[in-house]
Design a protein around this motif. Structure first.
Motif, PDB file in Angstrom:
ATOM      1  N   TYR A  21       0.780  -1.240   0.000  1.00 15.04           N
ATOM      2  CA  TYR A  21       0.000   0.000   0.000  1.00 15.04           C
ATOM      3  C   TYR A  21       0.819   1.302   0.000  1.00 15.04           C
ATOM      4  O   TYR A  21       0.488   2.206  -0.772  1.00 15.04           O
ATOM      5  CB  TYR A  21      -0.983  -0.025   1.175  1.00 15.04           C
ATOM      6  CG  TYR A  21      -1.843  -1.261   1.147  1.00 15.04           C
ATOM      7  CD1 TYR A  21      -2.885  -1.381   0.239  1.00 15.04           C
ATOM      8  CD2 TYR A  21      -1.564  -2.346   1.984  1.00 15.04           C
ATOM      9  CE1 TYR A  21      -3.652  -2.535   0.172  1.00 15.04           C
ATOM     10  CE2 TYR A  21      -2.329  -3.499   1.925  1.00 15.04           C
ATOM     11  CZ  TYR A  21      -3.360  -3.600   1.026  1.00 15.04           C
ATOM     12  OH  TYR A  21      -4.108  -4.747   0.944  1.00 15.04           O
ATOM     13  N   SER A  25       0.323   4.550  -2.617  1.00 15.29           N
ATOM     14  CA  SER A  25      -0.117   5.889  -2.205  1.00 15.29           C
ATOM     15  C   SER A  25       0.903   6.957  -2.603  1.00 15.29           C
ATOM     16  O   SER A  25       0.518   8.052  -3.039  1.00 15.29           O
ATOM     17  CB  SER A  25      -0.389   5.927  -0.692  1.00 15.29           C
ATOM     18  OG  SER A  25       0.776   5.645   0.046  1.00 15.29           O
ATOM     19  N   LYS A  56     -10.517   9.378  -4.103  1.00 21.86           N
ATOM     20  CA  LYS A  56     -11.256   8.363  -3.351  1.00 21.86           C
ATOM     21  C   LYS A  56     -10.466   7.061  -3.256  1.00 21.86           C
ATOM     22  O   LYS A  56     -10.432   6.406  -2.205  1.00 21.86           O
ATOM     23  CB  LYS A  56     -12.611   8.115  -4.005  1.00 21.86           C
ATOM     24  CG  LYS A  56     -13.599   9.253  -3.849  1.00 21.86           C
ATOM     25  CD  LYS A  56     -15.002   8.838  -4.247  1.00 21.86           C
ATOM     26  CE  LYS A  56     -15.615   7.904  -3.214  1.00 21.86           C
ATOM     27  NZ  LYS A  56     -17.030   7.599  -3.523  1.00 21.86           N
ATOM     28  N   ILE A  57      -9.810   6.682  -4.352  1.00 26.50           N
ATOM     29  CA  ILE A  57      -9.000   5.462  -4.335  1.00 26.50           C
ATOM     30  C   ILE A  57      -7.764   5.664  -3.464  1.00 26.50           C
ATOM     31  O   ILE A  57      -7.353   4.756  -2.723  1.00 26.50           O
ATOM     32  CB  ILE A  57      -8.632   5.062  -5.773  1.00 26.50           C
ATOM     33  CG1 ILE A  57      -9.899   4.664  -6.535  1.00 26.50           C
ATOM     34  CG2 ILE A  57      -7.607   3.924  -5.776  1.00 26.50           C
ATOM     35  CD1 ILE A  57      -9.686   4.296  -7.978  1.00 26.50           C
ATOM     36  N   LEU A  60      -8.714   5.113   0.135  1.00 24.44           N
ATOM     37  CA  LEU A  60      -8.860   3.687   0.436  1.00 24.44           C
ATOM     38  C   LEU A  60      -7.498   3.047   0.675  1.00 24.44           C
ATOM     39  O   LEU A  60      -7.298   2.310   1.656  1.00 24.44           O
ATOM     40  CB  LEU A  60      -9.585   2.998  -0.731  1.00 24.44           C
ATOM     41  CG  LEU A  60      -9.646   1.470  -0.685  1.00 24.44           C
ATOM     42  CD1 LEU A  60     -10.481   1.003   0.498  1.00 24.44           C
ATOM     43  CD2 LEU A  60     -10.215   0.919  -2.002  1.00 24.44           C
ATOM     44  N   ILE A  61      -6.541   3.324  -0.203  1.00 23.92           N
ATOM     45  CA  ILE A  61      -5.198   2.760  -0.068  1.00 23.92           C
ATOM     46  C   ILE A  61      -4.528   3.260   1.211  1.00 23.92           C
ATOM     47  O   ILE A  61      -3.910   2.484   1.954  1.00 23.92           O
ATOM     48  CB  ILE A  61      -4.349   3.120  -1.299  1.00 23.92           C
ATOM     49  CG1 ILE A  61      -4.931   2.464  -2.553  1.00 23.92           C
ATOM     50  CG2 ILE A  61      -2.895   2.707  -1.110  1.00 23.92           C
ATOM     51  CD1 ILE A  61      -4.335   2.977  -3.847  1.00 23.92           C
ATOM     52  N   GLY A  63      -5.911   4.318   4.003  1.00 28.18           N
ATOM     53  CA  GLY A  63      -6.528   3.751   5.203  1.00 28.18           C
ATOM     54  C   GLY A  63      -6.047   2.347   5.493  1.00 28.18           C
ATOM     55  O   GLY A  63      -5.697   2.023   6.637  1.00 28.18           O
ATOM     56  N   ILE A  64      -6.003   1.494   4.484  1.00 24.78           N
ATOM     57  CA  ILE A  64      -5.556   0.111   4.708  1.00 24.78           C
ATOM     58  C   ILE A  64      -4.054   0.083   4.994  1.00 24.78           C
ATOM     59  O   ILE A  64      -3.584  -0.726   5.798  1.00 24.78           O
ATOM     60  CB  ILE A  64      -5.922  -0.773   3.507  1.00 24.78           C
ATOM     61  CG1 ILE A  64      -7.441  -0.878   3.397  1.00 24.78           C
ATOM     62  CG2 ILE A  64      -5.299  -2.149   3.634  1.00 24.78           C
ATOM     63  CD1 ILE A  64      -7.948  -1.894   2.429  1.00 24.78           C
ATOM     64  N   PHE A 425     -10.197  -4.998   0.296  1.00 27.35           N
ATOM     65  CA  PHE A 425      -9.556  -3.959  -0.513  1.00 27.35           C
ATOM     66  C   PHE A 425      -9.844  -4.161  -1.998  1.00 27.35           C
ATOM     67  O   PHE A 425     -10.222  -3.215  -2.705  1.00 27.35           O
ATOM     68  CB  PHE A 425      -8.048  -3.970  -0.258  1.00 27.35           C
ATOM     69  CG  PHE A 425      -7.259  -3.109  -1.208  1.00 27.35           C
ATOM     70  CD1 PHE A 425      -7.343  -1.724  -1.142  1.00 27.35           C
ATOM     71  CD2 PHE A 425      -6.444  -3.674  -2.177  1.00 27.35           C
ATOM     72  CE1 PHE A 425      -6.624  -0.918  -2.026  1.00 27.35           C
ATOM     73  CE2 PHE A 425      -5.722  -2.884  -3.052  1.00 27.35           C
ATOM     74  CZ  PHE A 425      -5.821  -1.504  -2.975  1.00 27.35           C
ATOM     75  N   MET A 428     -13.544  -3.356  -2.724  1.00 29.44           N
ATOM     76  CA  MET A 428     -13.833  -1.915  -2.732  1.00 29.44           C
ATOM     77  C   MET A 428     -13.195  -1.230  -3.942  1.00 29.44           C
ATOM     78  O   MET A 428     -13.812  -0.365  -4.574  1.00 29.44           O
ATOM     79  CB  MET A 428     -13.326  -1.282  -1.440  1.00 29.44           C
ATOM     80  CG  MET A 428     -14.054  -1.730  -0.186  1.00 29.44           C
ATOM     81  SD  MET A 428     -15.788  -1.249  -0.201  1.00 29.44           S
ATOM     82  CE  MET A 428     -15.652   0.540  -0.160  1.00 29.44           C
ATOM     83  N   LEU A 429     -11.963  -1.605  -4.267  1.00 28.03           N
ATOM     84  CA  LEU A 429     -11.286  -1.018  -5.419  1.00 28.03           C
ATOM     85  C   LEU A 429     -12.032  -1.357  -6.706  1.00 28.03           C
ATOM     86  O   LEU A 429     -12.280  -0.483  -7.551  1.00 28.03           O
ATOM     87  CB  LEU A 429      -9.846  -1.531  -5.489  1.00 28.03           C
ATOM     88  CG  LEU A 429      -8.982  -1.005  -6.637  1.00 28.03           C
ATOM     89  CD1 LEU A 429      -8.810   0.509  -6.545  1.00 28.03           C
ATOM     90  CD2 LEU A 429      -7.607  -1.697  -6.638  1.00 28.03           C
ATOM     91  N   LYS A 432     -15.271   0.670  -7.011  1.00 30.40           N
ATOM     92  CA  LYS A 432     -15.064   2.063  -7.426  1.00 30.40           C
ATOM     93  C   LYS A 432     -14.710   2.147  -8.904  1.00 30.40           C
ATOM     94  O   LYS A 432     -15.154   3.065  -9.609  1.00 30.40           O
ATOM     95  CB  LYS A 432     -13.958   2.693  -6.575  1.00 30.40           C
ATOM     96  CG  LYS A 432     -14.343   2.884  -5.109  1.00 30.40           C
ATOM     97  CD  LYS A 432     -13.196   3.462  -4.315  1.00 30.40           C
ATOM     98  CE  LYS A 432     -13.532   3.522  -2.829  1.00 30.40           C
ATOM     99  NZ  LYS A 432     -14.710   4.366  -2.551  1.00 30.40           N
TER     100      LYS A 432
END
Length: 459
Positions: A21, A25, A56-57, A60-61, A63-64, A425, A428-429, A432
């Motif tokens: 991750y 990011s 938004k993506i 997500l990255i 956060g994980i 993950f 969700m990815l 989106k």
């Protein structure tokens, strides 16, 4: 399995999963800055639409990545207590600097990036994207500094005796700029740029292949391709320079990279091969004297081989290090070929007509991630049997109170948990990506220079 091997596997598994991750990011942040900068320059609302979608993506990255990174800090204390005591002064400084100078910057301005569309000007939003990206890059600085100190210790002295011995900083900047930190940091940064840019390339290649969002995807693809092409070429130079540093500072690791056993002789460079550590023989396709030439510019220059070192000071999993290193290099060369070919087709205005190439790019997102993982394995396993090079052996760094069954049980739990997290993950990815970019377009009556809607409100 003994306690040492189980503990190493557990830590390798948790670090490898976490390391999916942060590079994404960091690299995605660079592309986001490109989208926001182009929107400021051109006022083309499609660049704002791309920024909204990819933020938004990014969230997500991010956060994980944060959630999976916490586990490692607990492992230092549970499984590696002797190691934690030995490096506590060094790591404490580096990790504190990460929290103060990097994580606070990144997480603070991430809020502006996510929720500031209606609250701040486009210029301020661009600055927020830039600061979030810089924060993620600064975070890598301190993590790489701490890890590089393990590889090439500097700016310290040892205090205490026996089990209570520990390293204490005597020169903070010598610790930060230890002999391998700059080379390794640049290598990590550029690997992250490749990971993030190839994620963008993958998604928009998929859209073009499916004939969806074609025009806006062409714009996104061009920006990401520019980042990826420059990064792929730069990584070749940085990787070469980093390997020359390994030759000076960790010659046993370099010998393992190429399966070079002769004590002090010209070293070959293998294109592919297999190392038999028992017979100390390598079979494969090689360039005679190739490693000597890369290190010293002379095909006959002597290079220290594994027999130069005491058996207890050599890496044991030589074939593993050999294979991970060579696969990493092969992927790097493939990324150069792929990006240069795509850039050539773009120059000829034929790129987006090649549906087969769009399909290749859709799956090529795996390549930089795999190269980053292989590079990490090469560096860490190649450092063995030392956890701190020349100072503390891995076998001596373990916690004395932890039992094998406890490590095995926790490893199984971590595996189950991380599989669930990774599944979430990907779900969700994928959701989106399948949902698409429609919700992120600027509406016709909206003034894009003064007003932005909040993408968090969209489903």
């Amino acid at each position: 399995m003994d306690l040492e091997l189980l503990s190493r596997i557990q830590f390798a598994f948790t670090v490898a999963f976490h390391y999916i991750y942060p590079p994404l990011s960091i690299g995605l942040g660079v592309v986001l800055v490109g989208f926001e900068g182009l929107y400021l320059k051109t006022k083309n609302p499609q660049y704002a639409q791309l920024a909204r979608f990819w933020i938004k993506i990014f969230a997500l990255i991010f956060g994980i990545g944060v959630a999976t990174g916490i586990v490692m800090e607990f492992e230092f204390g549970t499984n590696w207590a002797t190691y934690s005591r030995f490096v506590g002064d060094i790591f404490g400084s580096a990790l504190a600097a990460e929290g103060i100078f990097a994580f606070a910057l990144e997480s603070g301005f991430l809020g502006v990036l996510l929720f500031g569309w209606n609250k701040v000007s486009p210029t301020m939003h661009f600055i927020s994207a830039l600061l979030v990206t810089l924060g993620s890059m600064f975070s890598a600085v301190w993590i790489v500094v701490a890890n590089s100190w393990q590889q090439t210790p500097a700016g310290y002295h040892l205090v205490g005796h026996d089990l209570a011995v520990r390293a204490e900083i005597t020169d903070f900047w010598a610790m930060v700029f230890n002999p391998s930190s700059v080379d390794r940091l640049l290598h990590v940064w550029v690997g992250a740029f490749l990971a993030g840019s190839f994620l963008v390339l993958s998604v928009h290649a998929y859209y073009i292949y499916k004939n969806k969002y074609v025009e806006i995807s062409k714009k996104a693809f061009k920006v990401a391709l520019a980042v990826a092409t420059v990064s792929a070429l730069l990584q070749l130079l940085l990787g070469h320079h980093s390997a020359k540093g390994v030759a000076v500072n960790q010659p046993a690791k370099l010998a393992a990279f190429e399966g070079h056993y002769d004590s002090l002789a010209a070293a070959d460079m293998y294109l592919v091969g297999y190392v038999n550590n028992k017979t100390e023989q390598v079979s494969g396709i090689k360039i005679p004297g190739g490693l000597s030439f890369l290190v010293d510019g002379n095909f006959s220059s002597p290079i220290k081989g594994l027999r130069y070192f005491k058996p207890e000071d050599r890496p044991t999993a030589v074939n593993f290090v050999f294979q991970t290193y060579h696969f990493m290099v092969a992927i790097g060369l493939l990324l150069i070929a792929l990006t240069l070919y795509a850039s050539y087709l773009l120059w000829r205005k034929k790129l987006f007509q090649q549906k087969w190439l769009m399909l290749v790019f859709a799956f090529a997102v795996l390549l930089p991630e795999l190269a980053n993982q292989l590079g990490w394995y090469s560096a860490e396993v190649g450092r063995q049997p030392w956890v701190v090079y020349g100072l503390l052996r891995t076998s001596d760094a373990l916690s004395k109170a932890v039992k094998q069954n406890e490590v095995l049980f926790s490893l199984i739990l971590f595996t189950v948990l991380y599989v669930l997290l990774f599944t979430l993950f990907i779900y969700m990815l994928n959701k989106k990506i399948k949902h698409g970019l429609d919700d992120f377009a600027i509406v016709a009556d909206e003034n894009p220079t003064t007003k932005r809607d909040n993408p968090i409100m969209h489903s």
